[in-house]
Design a protein around this motif. Structure first.
Motif, PDB file in Angstrom:
ATOM      1  N   VAL A  15      -2.458  -5.469  -3.608  1.00  0.00           N
ATOM      2  CA  VAL A  15      -3.326  -5.063  -3.633  1.00  0.00           C
ATOM      3  C   VAL A  15      -4.413  -4.361  -2.390  1.00  0.00           C
ATOM      4  O   VAL A  15      -5.332  -3.350  -2.192  1.00  0.00           O
ATOM      5  N   THR A  16      -4.265  -5.127  -2.004  1.00  0.00           N
ATOM      6  CA  THR A  16      -5.295  -5.019  -0.353  1.00  0.00           C
ATOM      7  C   THR A  16      -4.762  -5.314   1.310  1.00  0.00           C
ATOM      8  O   THR A  16      -3.677  -6.306   0.687  1.00  0.00           O
ATOM      9  N   ASN A  36      -6.761   0.494   3.406  1.00  0.00           N
ATOM     10  CA  ASN A  36      -6.192   0.605   2.312  1.00  0.00           C
ATOM     11  C   ASN A  36      -5.038   0.746   1.955  1.00  0.00           C
ATOM     12  O   ASN A  36      -3.624   0.825   2.525  1.00  0.00           O
ATOM     13  N   ARG A  38      -1.941   1.748  -0.905  1.00  0.00           N
ATOM     14  CA  ARG A  38      -1.742   3.113  -2.194  1.00  0.00           C
ATOM     15  C   ARG A  38       0.051   3.301  -2.622  1.00  0.00           C
ATOM     16  O   ARG A  38      -0.095   3.740  -1.162  1.00  0.00           O
ATOM     17  N   ASP A  39       0.399   3.036  -3.244  1.00  0.00           N
ATOM     18  CA  ASP A  39       1.479   3.727  -3.526  1.00  0.00           C
ATOM     19  C   ASP A  39       2.400   3.037  -2.893  1.00  0.00           C
ATOM     20  O   ASP A  39       3.673   3.581  -2.349  1.00  0.00           O
ATOM     21  N   GLU A  43      -2.034   1.926   4.479  1.00  0.00           N
ATOM     22  CA  GLU A  43      -2.457   2.808   5.400  1.00  0.00           C
ATOM     23  C   GLU A  43      -3.892   2.295   6.509  1.00  0.00           C
ATOM     24  O   GLU A  43      -4.745   1.512   5.497  1.00  0.00           O
TER      25      GLU A  43
END
Length: 100
Positions: A15-16, A36, A38-39, A43
Protein backbone atom coordinates in the motif's frame (compact mmCIF):
# COMPACT_ATOMS: atom_id res chain seq x y z
CA UNK A 1 14.62 10.63 -11.83
CA UNK A 2 11.37 8.74 -12.17
CA UNK A 3 10.64 5.20 -11.06
CA UNK A 4 7.92 2.83 -12.21
CA UNK A 5 7.99 -0.69 -10.81
CA UNK A 6 5.37 -3.29 -11.62
CA UNK A 7 4.81 -5.74 -8.81
CA UNK A 8 3.66 -8.31 -11.36
CA UNK A 9 2.23 -11.44 -9.78
CA UNK A 10 3.59 -10.79 -6.26
CA UNK A 11 0.94 -11.75 -3.67
CA UNK A 12 1.92 -9.16 -1.05
CA UNK A 13 -0.65 -6.41 -0.43
CA UNK A 14 1.59 -3.36 -0.92
CA UNK A 15 0.00 0.00 0.00
CA UNK A 16 2.99 2.36 0.44
CA UNK A 17 6.59 2.47 -0.75
CA UNK A 18 9.77 4.51 -0.34
CA UNK A 19 12.99 5.04 -2.28
CA UNK A 20 16.43 5.89 -0.93
CA UNK A 21 19.34 6.93 -3.14
CA UNK A 22 22.98 6.67 -2.12
CA UNK A 23 25.74 8.18 -4.21
CA UNK A 24 28.78 6.23 -5.31
CA UNK A 25 31.01 9.22 -4.59
CA UNK A 26 30.23 9.66 -0.89
CA UNK A 27 27.71 12.50 -1.11
CA UNK A 28 24.79 12.48 1.35
CA UNK A 29 21.98 9.96 0.80
CA UNK A 30 18.55 11.15 -0.33
CA UNK A 31 15.50 9.64 1.29
CA UNK A 32 13.63 7.70 2.16
CA UNK A 33 11.22 9.51 -0.17
CA UNK A 34 7.59 8.45 -0.60
CA UNK A 35 6.41 6.72 -3.76
CA UNK A 36 2.84 6.16 -4.96
CA UNK A 37 1.31 2.68 -5.11
CA UNK A 38 -1.69 1.96 -7.33
CA UNK A 39 -3.00 -1.16 -9.05
CA UNK A 40 0.12 -3.23 -8.38
CA UNK A 41 2.50 -0.54 -9.62
CA UNK A 42 4.94 1.50 -7.55
CA UNK A 43 5.30 4.83 -9.29
CA UNK A 44 8.00 7.30 -8.78
CA UNK A 45 8.29 10.73 -7.79
CA UNK A 46 10.55 12.85 -9.93
CA UNK A 47 13.64 13.50 -7.88
CA UNK A 48 14.85 16.85 -9.27
CA UNK A 49 18.00 17.18 -7.21
CA UNK A 50 19.86 14.04 -8.27
CA UNK A 51 23.36 15.22 -9.03
CA UNK A 52 25.65 13.45 -11.45
CA UNK A 53 27.69 10.65 -10.01
CA UNK A 54 29.48 7.62 -11.31
CA UNK A 55 26.87 5.35 -9.75
CA UNK A 56 23.84 5.45 -7.49
CA UNK A 57 22.46 2.76 -5.25
CA UNK A 58 18.68 2.98 -5.64
CA UNK A 59 16.83 1.06 -2.91
CA UNK A 60 13.04 0.62 -2.81
CA UNK A 61 11.01 -0.71 0.13
CA UNK A 62 7.29 -1.55 -0.02
CA UNK A 63 4.99 -1.82 2.98
CA UNK A 64 1.63 -3.42 3.77
CA UNK A 65 -1.25 -1.67 5.58
CA UNK A 66 0.30 -2.57 8.97
CA UNK A 67 3.60 -0.89 8.09
CA UNK A 68 5.49 -4.18 7.62
CA UNK A 69 8.30 -4.03 5.07
CA UNK A 70 7.01 -6.82 2.83
CA UNK A 71 9.02 -6.22 -0.35
CA UNK A 72 12.31 -4.62 -1.31
CA UNK A 73 14.62 -4.29 -4.26
CA UNK A 74 17.64 -2.32 -5.36
CA UNK A 75 19.95 -1.41 -8.20
CA UNK A 76 23.57 -0.81 -7.22
CA UNK A 77 24.82 0.67 -10.49
CA UNK A 78 22.39 3.33 -11.68
CA UNK A 79 24.24 6.03 -13.59
CA UNK A 80 23.18 9.66 -14.04
CA UNK A 81 24.53 11.68 -16.97
CA UNK A 82 23.31 15.15 -17.97
CA UNK A 83 20.38 14.82 -15.58
CA UNK A 84 19.15 11.52 -17.00
CA UNK A 85 19.46 8.03 -15.62
CA UNK A 86 21.21 5.63 -17.93
CA UNK A 87 19.39 2.53 -16.65
CA UNK A 88 17.59 1.35 -13.54
CA UNK A 89 16.67 -2.29 -13.02
CA UNK A 90 14.90 -3.12 -9.78
CA UNK A 91 13.45 -6.56 -9.16
CA UNK A 92 11.28 -6.56 -6.07
CA UNK A 93 11.55 -9.48 -3.66
CA UNK A 94 8.78 -10.10 -1.15
CA UNK A 95 8.88 -11.62 2.33
CA UNK A 96 6.16 -14.23 2.19
CA UNK A 97 5.59 -14.61 5.96
CA UNK A 98 3.94 -11.16 5.87
CA UNK A 99 1.83 -11.84 2.80
CA UNK A 100 -1.72 -12.86 3.63
Amino acid sequence: MKLRISMGEEPCPVVTATVTLRSGDGRPAMGPLSLNVRDGVIEGVTLPYVYESSAWWVQVHAYDSNGNNVCSGDDTGTGVHEGRTTFVFIKMHCAFPYCT
